[in-house]
Enzyme design. Structure first.
Site, PDB file in Angstrom:
ATOM      1  N   CYS A  90      -1.871  34.002  10.279  1.00  0.00           N
ATOM      2  CA  CYS A  90      -1.645  34.595  11.603  1.00  0.00           C
ATOM      3  C   CYS A  90      -1.406  33.543  12.674  1.00  0.00           C
ATOM      4  O   CYS A  90      -2.259  33.302  13.547  1.00  0.00           O
ATOM      5  CB  CYS A  90      -2.845  35.470  11.950  1.00  0.00           C
ATOM      6  SG  CYS A  90      -2.956  36.822  10.798  1.00  0.00           S
ATOM      7  N   GLU A  91      -0.308  32.873  12.585  1.00  0.00           N
ATOM      8  CA  GLU A  91       0.124  31.860  13.560  1.00  0.00           C
ATOM      9  C   GLU A  91       1.639  31.882  13.546  1.00  0.00           C
ATOM     10  O   GLU A  91       2.238  31.879  12.461  1.00  0.00           O
ATOM     11  CB  GLU A  91      -0.278  30.440  13.102  1.00  0.00           C
ATOM     12  CG  GLU A  91      -1.725  30.176  12.932  1.00  0.00           C
ATOM     13  CD  GLU A  91      -2.383  29.588  14.163  1.00  0.00           C
ATOM     14  OE1 GLU A  91      -1.674  29.252  15.135  1.00  0.00           O
ATOM     15  OE2 GLU A  91      -3.612  29.497  14.148  1.00  0.00           O
ATOM     16  N   TYR A 127       0.955  14.216   0.754  1.00  0.00           N
ATOM     17  CA  TYR A 127       0.543  14.887   1.988  1.00  0.00           C
ATOM     18  C   TYR A 127       0.779  16.401   1.907  1.00  0.00           C
ATOM     19  O   TYR A 127       1.068  17.040   2.915  1.00  0.00           O
ATOM     20  CB  TYR A 127       1.252  14.263   3.213  1.00  0.00           C
ATOM     21  CG  TYR A 127       1.078  12.757   3.259  1.00  0.00           C
ATOM     22  CD1 TYR A 127      -0.181  12.202   3.460  1.00  0.00           C
ATOM     23  CD2 TYR A 127       2.152  11.886   3.066  1.00  0.00           C
ATOM     24  CE1 TYR A 127      -0.366  10.816   3.478  1.00  0.00           C
ATOM     25  CE2 TYR A 127       1.984  10.507   3.077  1.00  0.00           C
ATOM     26  CZ  TYR A 127       0.725   9.982   3.280  1.00  0.00           C
ATOM     27  OH  TYR A 127       0.547   8.614   3.296  1.00  0.00           O
ATOM     28  N   GLU A 150       0.826  -1.221   0.000  1.00  0.00           N
ATOM     29  CA  GLU A 150       0.000   0.000   0.000  1.00  0.00           C
ATOM     30  C   GLU A 150       0.857   1.266   0.000  1.00  0.00           C
ATOM     31  O   GLU A 150       0.748   2.102   0.898  1.00  0.00           O
ATOM     32  CB  GLU A 150      -0.891   0.038   1.246  1.00  0.00           C
ATOM     33  CG  GLU A 150      -1.870  -1.094   1.387  1.00  0.00           C
ATOM     34  CD  GLU A 150      -2.617  -1.056   2.733  1.00  0.00           C
ATOM     35  OE1 GLU A 150      -2.364  -0.143   3.554  1.00  0.00           O
ATOM     36  OE2 GLU A 150      -3.444  -1.951   2.949  1.00  0.00           O
ATOM     37  N   PRO A 151       1.731   1.463  -0.964  1.00  0.00           N
ATOM     38  CA  PRO A 151       2.578   2.661  -0.935  1.00  0.00           C
ATOM     39  C   PRO A 151       1.807   3.931  -1.298  1.00  0.00           C
ATOM     40  O   PRO A 151       0.914   3.907  -2.135  1.00  0.00           O
ATOM     41  CB  PRO A 151       3.636   2.366  -2.007  1.00  0.00           C
ATOM     42  CG  PRO A 151       2.965   1.447  -2.960  1.00  0.00           C
ATOM     43  CD  PRO A 151       1.977   0.628  -2.166  1.00  0.00           C
ATOM     44  N   GLY A 152       2.149   5.016  -0.642  1.00  0.00           N
ATOM     45  CA  GLY A 152       1.533   6.300  -0.958  1.00  0.00           C
ATOM     46  C   GLY A 152       2.621   7.314  -1.275  1.00  0.00           C
ATOM     47  O   GLY A 152       2.885   7.663  -2.427  1.00  0.00           O
ATOM     48  N   ARG A 153       3.322   7.740  -0.216  1.00  0.00           N
ATOM     49  CA  ARG A 153       4.349   8.778  -0.343  1.00  0.00           C
ATOM     50  C   ARG A 153       5.388   8.456  -1.419  1.00  0.00           C
ATOM     51  O   ARG A 153       5.761   9.318  -2.206  1.00  0.00           O
ATOM     52  CB  ARG A 153       5.071   8.914   1.015  1.00  0.00           C
ATOM     53  CG  ARG A 153       6.030  10.071   1.093  1.00  0.00           C
ATOM     54  CD  ARG A 153       6.912   9.964   2.355  1.00  0.00           C
ATOM     55  NE  ARG A 153       6.184   9.681   3.560  1.00  0.00           N
ATOM     56  CZ  ARG A 153       5.768  10.592   4.440  1.00  0.00           C
ATOM     57  NH1 ARG A 153       6.037  11.859   4.245  1.00  0.00           N
ATOM     58  NH2 ARG A 153       5.108  10.226   5.524  1.00  0.00           N
ATOM     59  N   ARG A 194       2.773  20.295   6.423  1.00  0.00           N
ATOM     60  CA  ARG A 194       3.766  19.366   6.972  1.00  0.00           C
ATOM     61  C   ARG A 194       4.819  20.041   7.872  1.00  0.00           C
ATOM     62  O   ARG A 194       5.140  19.492   8.919  1.00  0.00           O
ATOM     63  CB  ARG A 194       4.454  18.555   5.860  1.00  0.00           C
ATOM     64  CG  ARG A 194       3.495  17.689   5.040  1.00  0.00           C
ATOM     65  CD  ARG A 194       4.209  16.654   4.194  1.00  0.00           C
ATOM     66  NE  ARG A 194       4.711  15.570   5.003  1.00  0.00           N
ATOM     67  CZ  ARG A 194       5.966  15.356   5.289  1.00  0.00           C
ATOM     68  NH1 ARG A 194       6.892  16.137   4.791  1.00  0.00           N
ATOM     69  NH2 ARG A 194       6.322  14.368   6.069  1.00  0.00           N
ATOM     70  N   TYR A 214       4.601  18.428  11.566  1.00  0.00           N
ATOM     71  CA  TYR A 214       5.586  17.396  11.960  1.00  0.00           C
ATOM     72  C   TYR A 214       6.996  17.963  12.084  1.00  0.00           C
ATOM     73  O   TYR A 214       7.949  17.193  12.209  1.00  0.00           O
ATOM     74  CB  TYR A 214       5.668  16.280  10.902  1.00  0.00           C
ATOM     75  CG  TYR A 214       4.344  15.753  10.406  1.00  0.00           C
ATOM     76  CD1 TYR A 214       3.534  14.982  11.235  1.00  0.00           C
ATOM     77  CD2 TYR A 214       3.913  16.004   9.114  1.00  0.00           C
ATOM     78  CE1 TYR A 214       2.325  14.486  10.770  1.00  0.00           C
ATOM     79  CE2 TYR A 214       2.710  15.516   8.643  1.00  0.00           C
ATOM     80  CZ  TYR A 214       1.923  14.764   9.488  1.00  0.00           C
ATOM     81  OH  TYR A 214       0.732  14.278   9.027  1.00  0.00           O
TER      82      TYR A 214
HETATM   83  N1  LLP Z   1      -1.668   2.183   4.385  1.00  0.00           N
HETATM   84  C1  LLP Z   1      -2.152   2.659   5.546  1.00  0.00           C
HETATM   85  C2  LLP Z   1      -3.089   1.843   6.300  1.00  0.00           C
HETATM   86  C3  LLP Z   1      -1.739   3.918   6.025  1.00  0.00           C
HETATM   87  O1  LLP Z   1      -2.209   4.358   7.189  1.00  0.00           O
HETATM   88  C4  LLP Z   1      -0.842   4.696   5.270  1.00  0.00           C
HETATM   89  C5  LLP Z   1      -0.407   6.023   5.735  1.00  0.00           C
HETATM   90  C6  LLP Z   1      -0.386   4.165   4.038  1.00  0.00           C
HETATM   91  C7  LLP Z   1      -0.812   2.907   3.636  1.00  0.00           C
HETATM   92  C8  LLP Z   1       0.571   4.921   3.151  1.00  0.00           C
HETATM   93  O2  LLP Z   1       1.785   5.126   3.770  1.00  0.00           O
HETATM   94  P1  LLP Z   1       2.971   5.824   2.943  1.00  0.00           P
HETATM   95  O3  LLP Z   1       3.431   4.856   1.883  1.00  0.00           O
HETATM   96  O4  LLP Z   1       2.444   7.065   2.359  1.00  0.00           O
HETATM   97  O5  LLP Z   1       3.996   6.094   3.982  1.00  0.00           O
HETATM   98  N2  LLP Z   1       0.575  12.905   6.807  1.00  0.00           N
HETATM   99  C9  LLP Z   1       1.807  12.223   7.147  1.00  0.00           C
HETATM  100  C10 LLP Z   1       1.796  10.765   6.732  1.00  0.00           C
HETATM  101  C11 LLP Z   1       0.659   9.965   7.343  1.00  0.00           C
HETATM  102  C12 LLP Z   1       0.648   8.530   6.875  1.00  0.00           C
HETATM  103  C13 LLP Z   1      -0.558   7.829   7.379  1.00  0.00           C
HETATM  104  N3  LLP Z   1      -0.748   6.509   6.874  1.00  0.00           N
HETATM  105  C14 LLP Z   1       2.978  12.991   6.537  1.00  0.00           C
HETATM  106  O6  LLP Z   1       2.758  14.011   5.904  1.00  0.00           O
HETATM  107  O7  LLP Z   1       4.117  12.593   6.723  1.00  0.00           O
END
Ligand code: LLP
Length: 411
Positions: A341-342, A369, A272-275, A311, A315
């Site tokens: 204004c923060e 993100y 499940e890659p996102g980033r 971000r 973080y």
């Molecule tokens: N699967 C599940 C169940 C997740 O909770 C997440 C991310 C992913 C896959 C994707 O993970 P990735 O490959 O993107 O690392 N907003 C934060 C990141 C929060 C990630 C939450 N879960 C940031 O900007 O760093």
């Protein structure tokens, strides 16, 4: 960062001078590179076996054009809300390639996902399991489920984005999982298909995955003794990108290592890659509004803020900030801040830059993100998004108009 290079002191993104792009577009805006996204997907998928399914995590960037592109490259989706599922379906995804994660799925969301016949629910608590069973029974359907295990693995990342430790809200505690699988087996409207974990995000090594797989494997063997046979294991997302020169894990190496570690089991593997699909494929272009210098501190006040990129304040995240025009003049140290204004409204702290008002700055690695976490705080329009596709700049989301921001309100 991918696709970004100086030519004759002028910064280009995906082969086009950013100053030229910005001539016709109001700053701040996001822009993504289609080629870089395709390359990231290929790096994951090309060496993988038939028994893998790559489900892009929609939360990283849910723009419809991106989802459509990603689906066309052979990926399924990981969603965490009815809204994300709606987007994925709108973008033409095959529901049988969609997994649904998240700790708080409502009845309405469960019904929507059942209606759409998704691949499976990643169940995150015993109560949720019963809720899915009741809803499926009401609809005279069987729900395919996988149990999300919390393997209690420590990962080196920001505490807000670690998800696989005992004290995190995600998944079912490792020691309780066997009993819950047993209960699931008794439920008439539940069909057990898999096991799942996700240990965190921005992870820069393979070891925590292998540790999680080792403990999950023990559970899979135990389930086998009570005749629970699984068809897949989902190893979550989480591979990091290089924001500040961090050493990258090679995607195809990662996939091969995971496949090898599971070669003794006859299971399909879901990722499940996102980033790591979109993060290094997007930039935010912003213009310096004012330079404010004093004996205590120097500020570059730009037209992007925490409303467009959350971000850094959320973080303490680092994003490289680069002027579109290279200068030989000596740098000064600035905090790069927005107009919100923060005091937490900063994009970068103590950056060595040489800028004057009107200059353009590029904030790097914001494809993941970035726009999804943007808001209308201070009644600021969410910015437009563009994509460079075959050397053409396509608008893929217009900026909000002020009327759109207030249209759901009454007075
Ligand atoms: N699967 C599940 C169940 C997740 O909770 C997440 C991310 C992913 C896959 C994707 O993970 P990735 O490959 O993107 O690392 N907003 C934060 C990141 C929060 C990630 C939450 N879960 C940031 O900007 O760093």
């Amino acid at each position: 960062m991918k696709s970004l290079e100086y030519k004759n002191d002028n910064l280009f993104f995906d082969g086009i001078a950013i100053e030229d792009i910005a001539k016709n577009i109001k700053t701040p805006f996001y822009i993504y590179s289609e080629d870089s996204i395709k390359k990231n997907i290929k790096d994951y998928i090309s060496d993988a076996s038939q028994k893998t399914l790559f489900c892009y995590s929609v939360k990283a960037n849910s723009n419809l054009s991106l989802l459509k592109l990603i689906a066309s490259q052979g990926m399924g989706f990981d969603v965490v809300s009815k809204g994300e599922l709606h987007r994925a379906i709108k973008a033409g995804a095959n529901p049988k390639r969609i997994v649904y994660s998240g700790v708080g799925k409502t009845k309405e969301e469960i019904a929507y996902a059942l209606n759409n016949k998704i691949l499976c629910f990643n169940v995150e608590s015993e109560e949720e399991l019963f809720a899915i069973n009741s809803q499926a029974s009401l609809m005279k359907l069987k729900a395919d489920i996988s149990i999300r295990i919390n393997p209690d693995v420590k990962v080196k990342t920001h505490p807000y984005i670690s998800t696989g430790m005992r004290e995190n809200k995600f998944g079912i505690a490792y020691e309780d999982a066997f009993e819950i699988y047993k209960k699931a087996k008794q439920l008439d409207s539940i069909n057990i298909v898999g096991i799942d974990f996700h240990i965190g995000s921005q992870i820069m090594s393979i070891e925590p995955y292998l540790d999680s797989i080792a403990s999950v494997k023990k559970l899979i063997q135990k389930l086998d003794t009570i005749d629970i046979k699984l068809s897949h294991i989902d190893v979550g997302g989480g591979l990091g990108i290089s924001y500040k020169g961090e050493k990258l894990v090679d995607k195809s190496e990662y996939v091969k290592t995971i496949i090898n570690s599971l070669s003794d089991l006859d299971l399909n593997i879901i990722f499940e890659p996102g980033r790591s699909i979109v993060g290094d494929c997007g930039i935010l272009v912003s213009q310096v509004q004012y330079v404010k210098e004093s004996s205590a501190k120097n500020f570059l006040i730009i037209d992007a803020s925490m409303s467009e990129l959350m971000r850094p304040p959320l973080y303490g995240a680092y994003h490289e900030i680069t002027p579109t025009r290279k200068s030989e003049m000596p740098n000064k140290v600035y905090d790069v801040v927005g107009p919100v204004c923060e005091s937490s409204d900063f994009i970068g702290k103590e950056r060595k830059l040489n800028c004057k008002s009107g200059d353009l700055l590029v904030i790097q690695d914001v494809g993941a993100y970035g726009s999804v976490l943007s808001s209308n705080y201070n009644t600021r329009p969410r910015p437009a998004e563009y994509m460079i596709s075959n050397s053409e700049i396509k608008l893929i989301r217009s900026a909000d108009t002020l009327d759109q921001i207030i249209e759901n309100e009454s007075c």
